[in-house]
Design a protein around this motif. Structure first.
Motif, PDB file in Angstrom:
ATOM      1  N   ALA A 102       0.828  -1.207   0.000  1.00 29.28           N
ATOM      2  CA  ALA A 102       0.000   0.000   0.000  1.00 29.28           C
ATOM      3  C   ALA A 102       0.861   1.255   0.000  1.00 29.28           C
ATOM      4  O   ALA A 102       0.518   2.263  -0.631  1.00 29.28           O
ATOM      5  CB  ALA A 102      -0.926   0.001   1.218  1.00 29.28           C
ATOM      6  N   MET A 103       2.005   1.215   0.686  1.00 27.91           N
ATOM      7  CA  MET A 103       2.892   2.376   0.731  1.00 27.91           C
ATOM      8  C   MET A 103       3.424   2.704  -0.656  1.00 27.91           C
ATOM      9  O   MET A 103       3.386   3.853  -1.101  1.00 27.91           O
ATOM     10  CB  MET A 103       4.054   2.109   1.683  1.00 27.91           C
ATOM     11  CG  MET A 103       5.021   3.282   1.808  1.00 27.91           C
ATOM     12  SD  MET A 103       6.587   2.809   2.580  1.00 27.91           S
ATOM     13  CE  MET A 103       7.312   1.790   1.262  1.00 27.91           C
ATOM     14  N   TRP A 104       3.898   1.683  -1.372  1.00 27.83           N
ATOM     15  CA  TRP A 104       4.444   1.944  -2.701  1.00 27.83           C
ATOM     16  C   TRP A 104       3.357   2.369  -3.678  1.00 27.83           C
ATOM     17  O   TRP A 104       3.608   3.159  -4.593  1.00 27.83           O
ATOM     18  CB  TRP A 104       5.157   0.698  -3.223  1.00 27.83           C
ATOM     19  CG  TRP A 104       6.503   0.449  -2.628  1.00 27.83           C
ATOM     20  CD1 TRP A 104       6.935  -0.690  -2.039  1.00 27.83           C
ATOM     21  CD2 TRP A 104       7.609   1.357  -2.549  1.00 27.83           C
ATOM     22  NE1 TRP A 104       8.227  -0.555  -1.587  1.00 27.83           N
ATOM     23  CE2 TRP A 104       8.667   0.692  -1.896  1.00 27.83           C
ATOM     24  CE3 TRP A 104       7.804   2.670  -2.958  1.00 27.83           C
ATOM     25  CZ2 TRP A 104       9.901   1.286  -1.651  1.00 27.83           C
ATOM     26  CZ3 TRP A 104       9.038   3.274  -2.721  1.00 27.83           C
ATOM     27  CH2 TRP A 104      10.065   2.594  -2.073  1.00 27.83           C
ATOM     28  N   ALA A 105       2.151   1.828  -3.510  1.00 32.26           N
ATOM     29  CA  ALA A 105       1.044   2.199  -4.405  1.00 32.26           C
ATOM     30  C   ALA A 105       0.474   3.571  -4.067  1.00 32.26           C
ATOM     31  O   ALA A 105      -0.336   4.108  -4.826  1.00 32.26           O
ATOM     32  CB  ALA A 105      -0.055   1.147  -4.336  1.00 32.26           C
ATOM     33  N   ASN A 106       0.859   4.120  -2.902  1.00 36.96           N
ATOM     34  CA  ASN A 106       0.391   5.430  -2.455  1.00 36.96           C
ATOM     35  C   ASN A 106      -1.133   5.475  -2.371  1.00 36.96           C
ATOM     36  O   ASN A 106      -1.788   6.400  -2.848  1.00 36.96           O
ATOM     37  CB  ASN A 106       0.898   6.530  -3.396  1.00 36.96           C
ATOM     38  CG  ASN A 106       0.816   7.909  -2.753  1.00 36.96           C
ATOM     39  OD1 ASN A 106       0.834   8.037  -1.523  1.00 36.96           O
ATOM     40  ND2 ASN A 106       0.711   8.934  -3.571  1.00 36.96           N
ATOM     41  N   ILE A 107      -1.700   4.435  -1.723  1.00 39.35           N
ATOM     42  CA  ILE A 107      -3.144   4.352  -1.560  1.00 39.35           C
ATOM     43  C   ILE A 107      -3.475   4.276  -0.071  1.00 39.35           C
ATOM     44  O   ILE A 107      -2.584   4.128   0.768  1.00 39.35           O
ATOM     45  CB  ILE A 107      -3.716   3.100  -2.261  1.00 39.35           C
ATOM     46  CG1 ILE A 107      -3.079   1.823  -1.675  1.00 39.35           C
ATOM     47  CG2 ILE A 107      -3.501   3.186  -3.769  1.00 39.35           C
ATOM     48  CD1 ILE A 107      -3.670   0.542  -2.224  1.00 39.35           C
ATOM     49  N   LYS A 108      -4.755   4.379   0.241  1.00 39.19           N
ATOM     50  CA  LYS A 108      -5.158   4.198   1.628  1.00 39.19           C
ATOM     51  C   LYS A 108      -4.977   2.741   2.021  1.00 39.19           C
ATOM     52  O   LYS A 108      -5.131   1.837   1.204  1.00 39.19           O
ATOM     53  CB  LYS A 108      -6.620   4.623   1.824  1.00 39.19           C
ATOM     54  CG  LYS A 108      -6.821   6.133   1.762  1.00 39.19           C
ATOM     55  CD  LYS A 108      -8.248   6.509   2.118  1.00 39.19           C
ATOM     56  CE  LYS A 108      -8.425   8.030   2.120  1.00 39.19           C
ATOM     57  NZ  LYS A 108      -9.800   8.425   2.503  1.00 39.19           N
ATOM     58  N   ILE A 109      -4.641   2.519   3.272  1.00 37.56           N
ATOM     59  CA  ILE A 109      -4.396   1.165   3.759  1.00 37.56           C
ATOM     60  C   ILE A 109      -5.675   0.333   3.625  1.00 37.56           C
ATOM     61  O   ILE A 109      -6.734   0.740   4.109  1.00 37.56           O
ATOM     62  CB  ILE A 109      -3.921   1.208   5.219  1.00 37.56           C
ATOM     63  CG1 ILE A 109      -2.568   1.938   5.291  1.00 37.56           C
ATOM     64  CG2 ILE A 109      -3.810  -0.190   5.803  1.00 37.56           C
ATOM     65  CD1 ILE A 109      -2.112   2.258   6.680  1.00 37.56           C
ATOM     66  N   PRO A 110      -5.616  -0.834   2.947  1.00 36.79           N
ATOM     67  CA  PRO A 110      -6.835  -1.622   2.681  1.00 36.79           C
ATOM     68  C   PRO A 110      -7.296  -2.494   3.837  1.00 36.79           C
ATOM     69  O   PRO A 110      -8.355  -3.104   3.751  1.00 36.79           O
ATOM     70  CB  PRO A 110      -6.423  -2.475   1.481  1.00 36.79           C
ATOM     71  CG  PRO A 110      -4.954  -2.666   1.664  1.00 36.79           C
ATOM     72  CD  PRO A 110      -4.442  -1.387   2.268  1.00 36.79           C
ATOM     73  N   ALA A 111      -6.521  -2.591   4.908  1.00 36.83           N
ATOM     74  CA  ALA A 111      -6.888  -3.461   6.029  1.00 36.83           C
ATOM     75  C   ALA A 111      -6.424  -2.812   7.329  1.00 36.83           C
ATOM     76  O   ALA A 111      -5.741  -1.791   7.329  1.00 36.83           O
ATOM     77  CB  ALA A 111      -6.268  -4.837   5.858  1.00 36.83           C
ATOM     78  N   LYS A 112      -6.802  -3.422   8.435  1.00 39.15           N
ATOM     79  CA  LYS A 112      -6.410  -2.927   9.752  1.00 39.15           C
ATOM     80  C   LYS A 112      -5.342  -3.843  10.343  1.00 39.15           C
ATOM     81  O   LYS A 112      -5.219  -4.999   9.959  1.00 39.15           O
ATOM     82  CB  LYS A 112      -7.623  -2.882  10.689  1.00 39.15           C
ATOM     83  CG  LYS A 112      -8.761  -2.003  10.182  1.00 39.15           C
ATOM     84  CD  LYS A 112      -9.971  -2.097  11.109  1.00 39.15           C
ATOM     85  CE  LYS A 112     -11.135  -1.287  10.564  1.00 39.15           C
ATOM     86  NZ  LYS A 112     -12.334  -1.397  11.440  1.00 39.15           N
ATOM     87  N   ALA A 113      -4.574  -3.297  11.294  1.00 30.50           N
ATOM     88  CA  ALA A 113      -3.565  -4.086  12.002  1.00 30.50           C
ATOM     89  C   ALA A 113      -3.738  -3.858  13.494  1.00 30.50           C
ATOM     90  O   ALA A 113      -3.869  -2.720  13.943  1.00 30.50           O
ATOM     91  CB  ALA A 113      -2.162  -3.694  11.557  1.00 30.50           C
ATOM     92  N   GLU A 114      -3.737  -4.948  14.254  1.00 25.67           N
ATOM     93  CA  GLU A 114      -3.918  -4.872  15.707  1.00 25.67           C
ATOM     94  C   GLU A 114      -2.963  -5.845  16.383  1.00 25.67           C
ATOM     95  O   GLU A 114      -2.751  -6.957  15.898  1.00 25.67           O
ATOM     96  CB  GLU A 114      -5.363  -5.215  16.064  1.00 25.67           C
ATOM     97  CG  GLU A 114      -5.686  -5.123  17.537  1.00 25.67           C
ATOM     98  CD  GLU A 114      -7.141  -5.459  17.830  1.00 25.67           C
ATOM     99  OE1 GLU A 114      -7.383  -6.373  18.635  1.00 25.67           O
ATOM    100  OE2 GLU A 114      -8.038  -4.816  17.238  1.00 25.67           O
ATOM    101  N   THR A 115      -2.389  -5.431  17.499  1.00 24.13           N
ATOM    102  CA  THR A 115      -1.467  -6.301  18.216  1.00 24.13           C
ATOM    103  C   THR A 115      -2.224  -7.398  18.960  1.00 24.13           C
ATOM    104  O   THR A 115      -3.228  -7.133  19.615  1.00 24.13           O
ATOM    105  CB  THR A 115      -0.619  -5.505  19.216  1.00 24.13           C
ATOM    106  OG1 THR A 115      -1.487  -4.779  20.106  1.00 24.13           O
ATOM    107  CG2 THR A 115       0.290  -4.525  18.504  1.00 24.13           C
TER     108      THR A 115
END
Length: 239
Positions: A102-115
């Motif tokens: 997503a960073m290289w594509a310069n788009i909004k993050i498509p998913a969430k991350a949780e510890t």
């Protein structure tokens, strides 16, 4: 959440020492071409944040300006439906990364991350990574290999959810996890609810699948420990 602002989080565990951070970075294939001085430079220009268990690292509403390297702990990558149902896409641990595509594509993050557990995470911004690649082109090659691996993971996930029933998904998961340990006994690190979400089902259906495999004497289940009794049968229903 501002992923680059150290004021926006609470430290939940003792801070890692410099040597511990460097040892953790040595586990990351992306940085295998860097020597110790270059790893120290990476740590100087990037932020290490420490999260308590159950903390949201990124949300799907954020622009992807960075990618993330897990130094310690476990993180789940997931999406939620409009009804609030959770689908876990990946479970990652030390030495693994997320968010780079997503960073290289310069788009909004498509998913969430949780510890899942308390975790220390290195946040690498796009500009810092570009500067590193200019100095060492092998990093770009390593990142391309990593992204190819992530694509294979998603292809496997699509096949799992679309072509296998829940017992088949469970069998495939057990075999995959057993491949990372010695012998035929493995201990689940996630809760039943988390495992159900990872397999695209609900806890009740997962329980029935566990009972089915146990009744067939293909596995034995004692608490969070699963022992494989008939590997060939598991391979058959997961294929």
């Amino acid at each position: 959440m501002d992923s680059g602002s150290p004021e926006s989080y609470t430290v939940a565990m003792g801070k890692l020492t410099l040597s511990e951070k460097i040892d953790a970075l040595r586990l990351v294939p992306l940085f295998s071409a860097l020597d110790e001085s270059e790893l120290e430079e990476l740590l100087r220009v990037c932020l290490v944040r420490e999260f308590p268990a159950g903390s949201q690292v990124i949300s799907s509403a954020e622009p992807a300006e960075s990618f993330y390297v897990i130094l310690s702990g476990e993180v789940k990558i997931y999406k939620t439906s409009s009804h609030g149902d959770e689908q876990i896409l990946h479970m990652y641990g030390p030495g693994q990364t997320f968010g780079e595509a997503a960073m290289w594509a310069n788009i909004k993050i498509p998913a969430k991350a949780e510890t899942i557990t308390a975790a220390a995470i290195l946040i690498v911004r796009r500009g810092a990574l570009k500067a590193m690649i200019e100095k060492n082109a092998e990093i770009a090659l390593a990142m391309m290999a990593g992204l190819s691996g992530k694509l294979q993971e998603f292809n496997q996930l699509i096949a799992q959810l679309s072509l296998r029933d829940v017992p088949g998904r469970l069998a495939a998961f057990i075999l995959q996890q057993a491949g990372d340990v010695e012998g035929d006994c493995l201990k689940l690190s996630q809760s039943k609810k988390q495992l159900a979400a990872q397999l695209g089902t609900v806890p009740e259906t997962l329980s029935r699948a566990l009972k089915k495999l146990k009744a067939a004497q293909w596995i034995d289940v004692q608490g969070s420990t699963i022992t494989i009794l008939n590997r060939s049968a598991l391979e058959h229903i997961s294929s």
